[in-house]
Design a protein around this motif. Structure first.
Motif, PDB file in Angstrom:
ATOM      1  N   GLU A  29      -7.951   2.431  -3.541  1.00  0.00           N
ATOM      2  CA  GLU A  29      -8.654   2.354  -2.262  1.00  0.00           C
ATOM      3  C   GLU A  29      -9.547   3.571  -2.095  1.00  0.00           C
ATOM      4  O   GLU A  29      -9.080   4.698  -2.164  1.00  0.00           O
ATOM      5  N   GLU A  76       0.850  -1.195   0.000  1.00  0.00           N
ATOM      6  CA  GLU A  76       0.000   0.000   0.000  1.00  0.00           C
ATOM      7  C   GLU A  76       0.884   1.243   0.000  1.00  0.00           C
ATOM      8  O   GLU A  76       1.790   1.371   0.820  1.00  0.00           O
ATOM      9  N   ASP A  87     -11.950   0.894   1.725  1.00  0.00           N
ATOM     10  CA  ASP A  87     -11.031   1.069   2.852  1.00  0.00           C
ATOM     11  C   ASP A  87     -11.803   1.371   4.138  1.00  0.00           C
ATOM     12  O   ASP A  87     -12.933   1.855   4.080  1.00  0.00           O
ATOM     13  N   ASN A 140      -4.433   5.132  -2.293  1.00  0.00           N
ATOM     14  CA  ASN A 140      -5.612   5.757  -1.685  1.00  0.00           C
ATOM     15  C   ASN A 140      -6.091   6.942  -2.513  1.00  0.00           C
ATOM     16  O   ASN A 140      -5.293   7.764  -2.945  1.00  0.00           O
TER      17      ASN A 140
HETATM   18 MG    MG Z   1      -5.802   2.694   2.623  1.00  0.00          MG
END
Ligand code: MG
Ligand code: C2E
Ligand code: MG
Ligand code: MG
Length: 288
Positions: A146, A60, A176, A114
């Motif tokens: 995400e 991530e 998320d 993200n």
């Molecule tokens: Mg995240």
């Protein structure tokens, strides 16, 4: 007397507000400057491991801001300012480009990025994401986007369309912080997602709080029934890891395996995990 107290409160309150406003505008100025020079931002990567076998399957991307005077500033302190000022649009595109470029060092891993709700409201968002990823040479099928329920919350047709386009282009979509928003189940019905990430607030209390334990089991069961991948966030202890394995969780992420690390450190972790490490690299090591 009450009136006086009230006034005192008001004064304190407004000077605290002034402070907040000042801090915010200085963060804003510095964010702007950093974005212009391109200096100070860095993407750190946190391992995501398969529950079975504990090999690293994904990373991530988590944004860091290295401020010359203040040191490392975490996203919680500057993402809200970046969102309020619209700077998140450029910042988010920078992260996307950076993470996609780096991702090609590890073609057998997926990279999660993200996205902020504000980005989704920007013009031609899906098209721009697709263009950036294409320009970086990365394979969209290796990129996971995400989103939080905030993205879906006021999702008019535009957001739904953008998500659909992105999915059609091959990106995977992960929900998320699952379980912390307002109506997760409605979103699961309305939007097609590939993965849910159980929020770390539930994982934290696993085995200690009966409700948290029941909630985690129920989320895993829901994910399985809907054919979604289920990832647990914030896994810090072996006990939590064992519990999540047993519950049938697919992937784990947390300090038990690794925190978010700069690229070169994650490269070391992937290339040569120490023998005592919990994590093992999947696939051939083709890192240099
Ligand atoms: Mg995240
Ligand atoms: P998130 O996407 O839910 O990311 C997980 C957060 O939990 C990260 O915090 C990570 O460092 C932290 N974490 C991971 N494992 C553990 C653990 O075992 N224990 C504990 N206590 N924490 C753990 P971080 O990096 O500070 O990021 C916070 C949030 O900021 C992220 O939450 C995400 O919502 C946002 N964010 C980070 N990078 C970006 C970005 O590039 N764009 C956008 N829009 N938001 C970002
Ligand atoms: Mg999360
Ligand atoms: Mg979070």
């Amino acid at each position: 007397r009450a009136k006086e107290d009230g006034r005192g409160c008001h004064r304190i309150f407004s000077s605290a507000m002034d402070e907040t406003v000042k801090v915010r505008s200085s963060i804003e100025d510095e964010l702007r400057a950093a974005l212009t020079t391109g200096e100070g931002f860095e993407v750190a990567y946190q391992a995501q491991v398969a529950a079975a076998g504990k090999s690293i399957v994904g990373l991530e991307a988590l944004l860091r801001w290295r401020h010359p005077a203040l040191g490392t500033i975490l996203p919680e302190q500057f993402i809200p300012v970046a969102e309020q000022t619209g700077l998140i649009i450029r910042l988010g595109e920078w992260v996307l480009h950076e993470a996609c470029s780096v991702s090609q060092r590890w073609p057998d891993l997926f990279i999660s990025i993200n996205l902020s709700p504000i980005q989704f409201r920007s013009e031609n968002f899906a098209e721009r994401v697709i263009a950036i990823v294409r320009a970086s040479g990365a394979d969209p099928r290796k990129i996971e986007l995400e989103v939080t329920e905030g993205v879906l919350l006021d999702a008019g047709g535009e957001t739904a369309n953008a998500l659909r386009k992105l999915r059609r282009a091959g990106f995977r979509i992960a929900l998320d912080d699952f379980g912390t928003g307002y109506s997760s189940l409605g979103y699961l019905q309305k939007f097609e997602v590939d993965k849910i990430k159980i929020d770390r607030s539930f994982v934290k209390n696993l085995g200690q709080d009966e409700n948290a334990t029941a909630i985690v089991e129920a989320i895993v069961a829901l994910g399985q029934a809907l054919n979604l991948t289920v990832t647990a966030e914030g896994v810090e202890t072996r006990e939590q890891g064992r519990f999540l394995d047993k519950a049938g969780c697919d992937e784990l992420q947390g300090y038990l395996f690794s925190k978010a690390l700069p690229t070169e450190q994650i490269a070391l972790l992937l290339a040569a995990p120490p023998p005592t490490s919990q994590v093992q690299r999947s696939g051939p090591s083709s890192l240099h």
